[in-house]
Design a protein around this motif. Sequence first.
Motif, PDB file in Angstrom:
ATOM      1  N   MET A  71       0.821  -1.216   0.000  1.00 34.75           N
ATOM      2  CA  MET A  71       0.000   0.000   0.000  1.00 34.75           C
ATOM      3  C   MET A  71       0.855   1.267   0.000  1.00 34.75           C
ATOM      4  SD  MET A  71      -3.261  -0.446  -0.139  1.00 34.75           S
ATOM      5  CE  MET A  71      -3.788   1.211   0.261  1.00 34.75           C
ATOM      6  N   LEU A  72       1.981   1.216   0.728  1.00 33.75           N
ATOM      7  CA  LEU A  72       2.813   2.411   0.852  1.00 33.75           C
ATOM      8  C   LEU A  72       3.888   2.495  -0.221  1.00 33.75           C
ATOM      9  CD1 LEU A  72       3.203   2.495   4.749  1.00 33.75           C
ATOM     10  CD2 LEU A  72       1.671   3.867   3.343  1.00 33.75           C
ATOM     11  N   PHE A 112      -2.680  -0.525  -6.810  1.00 34.49           N
ATOM     12  CA  PHE A 112      -1.833   0.236  -5.888  1.00 34.49           C
ATOM     13  C   PHE A 112      -1.420   1.534  -6.571  1.00 34.49           C
ATOM     14  CE2 PHE A 112      -1.265  -4.230  -4.565  1.00 34.49           C
ATOM     15  CZ  PHE A 112      -1.748  -4.109  -3.276  1.00 34.49           C
ATOM     16  N   SER A 113      -1.913   2.632  -6.034  1.00 34.75           N
ATOM     17  CA  SER A 113      -1.722   3.931  -6.672  1.00 34.75           C
ATOM     18  C   SER A 113      -1.054   4.893  -5.704  1.00 34.75           C
ATOM     19  CB  SER A 113      -3.084   4.489  -7.083  1.00 34.75           C
ATOM     20  OG  SER A 113      -2.995   5.832  -7.499  1.00 34.75           O
TER      21      SER A 113
END
Lengths: 135, 287
Positions: free
Chosen positions: A1-2, A19-20
Amino acid sequence: MLQPLVQNWREQPSDSFPFSYYPMFTAQRTKGKRETYLVGLDAHGARRLLPYGCAGPGGHNQVRRQINRSVGAGRADAVCAAVAAHVAGRTRFDDIVTVQVLTGTYDLAAYFSGAREPTSERVRASRPVLREERR
Amino acid sequence: MSPAVRLALVRVVVGGFSLAYLAKRRKMLRRVAGTDPRLFSPVGVVKVLERPLPVPVVEATVYATLAANVAFLLGWRHRCSGPAFAGLLLWQLSYRNSWSMIYHTDNLLVLHALILGLSPSADAVSVDALRGRAPAQSGVGYGWPIELMNAVTTLSYFVAGIAKVAGPLGGQWISGESLRGQVAVDGLRKELMGDGAAPVAYALYDKVWLWRAMAAGTMVVELGAPVFLADRRLARLWAAAAFTMHWAVLAIMKIKFRYQLSGAAFASFAALQRGPAGSRAVGCRRR
């Protein structure tokens, strides 16, 4: 996520899915904004803006980006031809005799105060609507 | 420990949303697949493709995703249908976002489906449970998917917040000028090619103090998101704030984050098992 966070500090960031790094709302906006859009002209030369759906399927921002990408790659004529074919096949556009792909610059503050005209405008492509093209 | 019913109800909410979302878009997904191949920019898992798939293949995957979605929603053979649905939805929405524009409205739905599809989310409120195929509900294994969903949700907002302050404006983003500029550009684009800007955008344009307040509120919701996870009540408060923020975005920009606007994105924050549906499900199991 990070992991996508690193894109924020790259010279040429690249977004992905799912995942952006969520780059929306991050660009620095200048007072003037240049946009490319579609216009239809009737037999008297009166113009009206044409909706994005005339240029392709999908959502507004997707089609807008595709138009920008095509025009940027020198394919404004192809975009214009596709729009003309779409317009020719729709009765709600029966008054349109010519379609154009335009790039205009707008003063945002003026626009939102009621002055809707572009500060400059350039015709990128123009094409007559041939009704024989009706599908 | 969270009961199996809570996790199952989250599955039903998310599965129900995705089914309605996909079913409504099945024709659009087919049309997009027929776009000029030069505009194909694969993202995520679709990067394995060098060129677009034939339209009939895309159409088949759309219907396969819908079928898997129904099985996921019903909790039928979840050990197979759960991962299958999650994988197909990931593929489907990655493919849909591979045409020059990534819609950030789809990210959370896919991530939540992956968590629910790969977890025991059909041990209750499911066909599997009715047929006695679901394992005994000990409580172990039903809490982590909920906690993971909450973490993924808050982190996505945190990442969005970081992008704003890491951008060219830095901390100045909170001045509200940037937010106003973004709304104005979006409104201009909608005027030129869409169905027009939201009337609220015109009404608020000159009220700089309001943009500043909205920018500050956005920063609290986004950058502060992980902090709210520390406490269950705070987390629910955050979910309510994020939900409200999306409705404000709709009013001001006409941008529809449908998953968030429906509330389904925040279902994992709610104690669904205490609601009428949860009580009925628990009652059924006890009988």
